[in-house]
Motif scaffolding. Structure first.
Motif, PDB file in Angstrom:
ATOM      1  N   TRP A 153       0.831  -1.201   0.000  1.00 22.39           N
ATOM      2  CA  TRP A 153       0.000   0.000   0.000  1.00 22.39           C
ATOM      3  C   TRP A 153       0.872   1.260   0.000  1.00 22.39           C
ATOM      4  N   LEU A 154       1.967   1.263   0.763  1.00 19.87           N
ATOM      5  CA  LEU A 154       2.846   2.430   0.806  1.00 19.87           C
ATOM      6  C   LEU A 154       3.423   2.752  -0.564  1.00 19.87           C
ATOM      7  N   PHE A 155       3.716   1.719  -1.371  1.00 17.92           N
ATOM      8  CA  PHE A 155       4.323   1.919  -2.686  1.00 17.92           C
ATOM      9  C   PHE A 155       3.296   1.823  -3.819  1.00 17.92           C
ATOM     10  N   ASP A 163       5.086   7.651  -3.116  1.00 10.98           N
ATOM     11  CA  ASP A 163       5.019   8.498  -4.310  1.00 10.98           C
ATOM     12  C   ASP A 163       4.566   9.904  -3.961  1.00 10.98           C
ATOM     13  N   TYR A 164       3.646  10.020  -3.030  1.00 10.57           N
ATOM     14  CA  TYR A 164       3.137  11.334  -2.626  1.00 10.57           C
ATOM     15  C   TYR A 164       4.238  12.166  -1.978  1.00 10.57           C
ATOM     16  N   VAL A 165       5.001  11.558  -1.072  1.00 16.49           N
ATOM     17  CA  VAL A 165       6.074  12.273  -0.383  1.00 16.49           C
ATOM     18  C   VAL A 165       7.175  12.660  -1.368  1.00 16.49           C
ATOM     19  N   LEU A 166       7.543  11.736  -2.258  1.00 15.88           N
ATOM     20  CA  LEU A 166       8.585  12.051  -3.244  1.00 15.88           C
ATOM     21  C   LEU A 166       8.157  13.192  -4.156  1.00 15.88           C
ATOM     22  N   GLY A 167       6.865  13.237  -4.504  1.00 17.40           N
ATOM     23  CA  GLY A 167       6.372  14.343  -5.313  1.00 17.40           C
ATOM     24  C   GLY A 167       6.427  15.666  -4.571  1.00 17.40           C
ATOM     25  N   LYS A 168       6.170  15.638  -3.266  1.00 18.11           N
ATOM     26  CA  LYS A 168       6.178  16.856  -2.469  1.00 18.11           C
ATOM     27  C   LYS A 168       7.581  17.420  -2.269  1.00 18.11           C
ATOM     28  N   VAL A 169       8.608  16.557  -2.279  1.00 20.88           N
ATOM     29  CA  VAL A 169       9.981  17.036  -2.069  1.00 20.88           C
ATOM     30  C   VAL A 169      10.660  17.405  -3.377  1.00 20.88           C
ATOM     31  N   GLY A 170       9.903  17.440  -4.455  1.00 22.90           N
ATOM     32  CA  GLY A 170      10.452  17.906  -5.717  1.00 22.90           C
ATOM     33  C   GLY A 170      10.775  16.840  -6.728  1.00 22.90           C
ATOM     34  N   LEU A 171      10.502  15.588  -6.425  1.00 25.32           N
ATOM     35  CA  LEU A 171      10.750  14.500  -7.375  1.00 25.32           C
ATOM     36  C   LEU A 171       9.444  14.166  -8.078  1.00 25.32           C
ATOM     37  N   GLY A 172       9.025  15.102  -8.955  1.00 23.73           N
ATOM     38  CA  GLY A 172       7.744  14.963  -9.626  1.00 23.73           C
ATOM     39  C   GLY A 172       7.653  13.751 -10.529  1.00 23.73           C
TER      40      GLY A 172
END
Length: 327
Positions: A153-155, A163-172
């Protein structure tokens, strides 16, 4: 008169107590006679029933004709035909290579994280160490099916937190990224689950081993000007070596036979890129959707896995025997 002379005069029996201990132990062994062997008989019978009988049946099945009927009817023996099929199977050898890399990475990372956390636990207060131990025991008690579903579920590509956290830190580019489309990335997720589940056991076990090291030796090393690495290499590691050999051996066995994490991550339909030895042997033996239902082939592969593991573990077994003799 020096301090050394005083010790030699006042307490001469303490100069070489080892022979006395050996004589006492040797005498006790002779007095016991056959009693230790008699006490081992119940355990030997249980092991023969639980391990020996299934192993013998597995060997017999691997020498029989293909198909599930060999389990119930007296089909003719085909000798080593199934072994020849396995050894000439390119998918099998790719699974061996994948298993060695996968298990090796998991064992090394698990031991590094477990040992590092155990060393850190030795530097905190007793209350903090107790809290960490309770948390680790809770993590270890979680069944692999639950932890695997949690990581899946996390992945998740659509609703996953990673994916949500990576998108928020700039890894769109990782927004709604499918981690399981590429088997290499999918196996990395499986490694996270395995390492996450292995760290509690390794940490608590190694922490208990570190607690047995005399503090006077570490303090003496510090007084002599030894660095943290020198103290670990010359003081901590020799005391911890027998325990490290044992946990490394267990980790190799466990990580080589990993099944649940990969099988559940791929929702019971693992692709060929996810085939480790455990997954591939199951697919060939039971999974009819992949053209399996060949118990003889799966049995032959299982026997080969046991032999490969035995060859791989010879070094560790010799090390355990050497440590036992030195002790």
């Amino acid at each position: 008169m020096s301090a050394v002379d005083i010790i030699e005069i006042d307490d001469p029996p303490s100069r070489n107590p080892a022979p006395t201990r050996r004589r006492l132990l040797g005498g006790a062994g002779r007095e016991a006679g056959a009693l230790p062997y008699l006490l081992l008989i119940p355990t030997g019978l249980v092991l023969a029933a639980v391990i020996g009988y299934p192993l013998v049946q597995l060997v017999i099945m691997s020498l029989e004709k293909d198909g599930s009927s060999s389990k119930f009817t007296g089909t003719p023996f085909v000798g080593f035909a199934e072994y020849q099929k396995v050894l000439s199977d390119s998918v099998f050898w790719s699974s061996v290579e994948r298993t060695v890399i996968f298990a090796g990475a998991n064992v090394i990372l698990s031991l590094l994280f477990g040992l590092g956390l155990a060393l850190l636990m030795g530097r905190v207060s007793k209350s903090v160490k107790l809290i960490l131990t309770v948390v680790l025991m809770f993590v270890w008690s979680v069944p692999t099916t639950v932890s695997t579903e949690l990581f899946r579920w996390l992945f998740d590509a659509q609703y996953g937190v990673v994916d949500y956290v990576l998108g928020k830190v700039g890894l769109g580019s990782y927004a709604q990224h499918d981690w399981f489309a590429d088997p290499n990335q999918g196996l990395q997720v499986a490694s996270f689950i395995i390492i996450w589940g292995a760290i509690p056991f390794l940490t608590v076990t190694l922490s208990a081993g570190l607690a047995q090291i005399p503090k006077e030796l570490l303090e003496a090393a510090k007084v002599d000007g030894a660095s943290a690495w020198q103290a670990f290499r010359n003081v901590t590691y020799p005391f911890l070596k027998p325990l490290l050999v044992i946990v490394t051996t267990l980790s190799v066995i466990w990580d080589t036979g990993v099944f649940n994490q990969i099988y559940i991550l791929r929702q019971t339909h693992p692709e060929p890129g996810y085939y480790t030895l455990g997954i591939y042997s199951y697919v060939k033996a039971f999974a009819t959707i992949y053209g399996g239902d060949n118990y003889s082939y799966g049995a032959a592969m299982a026997i080969i896995m046991v032999l490969l593991m035995g060859v791989f573990m010879v070094g560790y077994i010799r090390q355990l025997l050497r440590i036992g003799q030195e002790g």
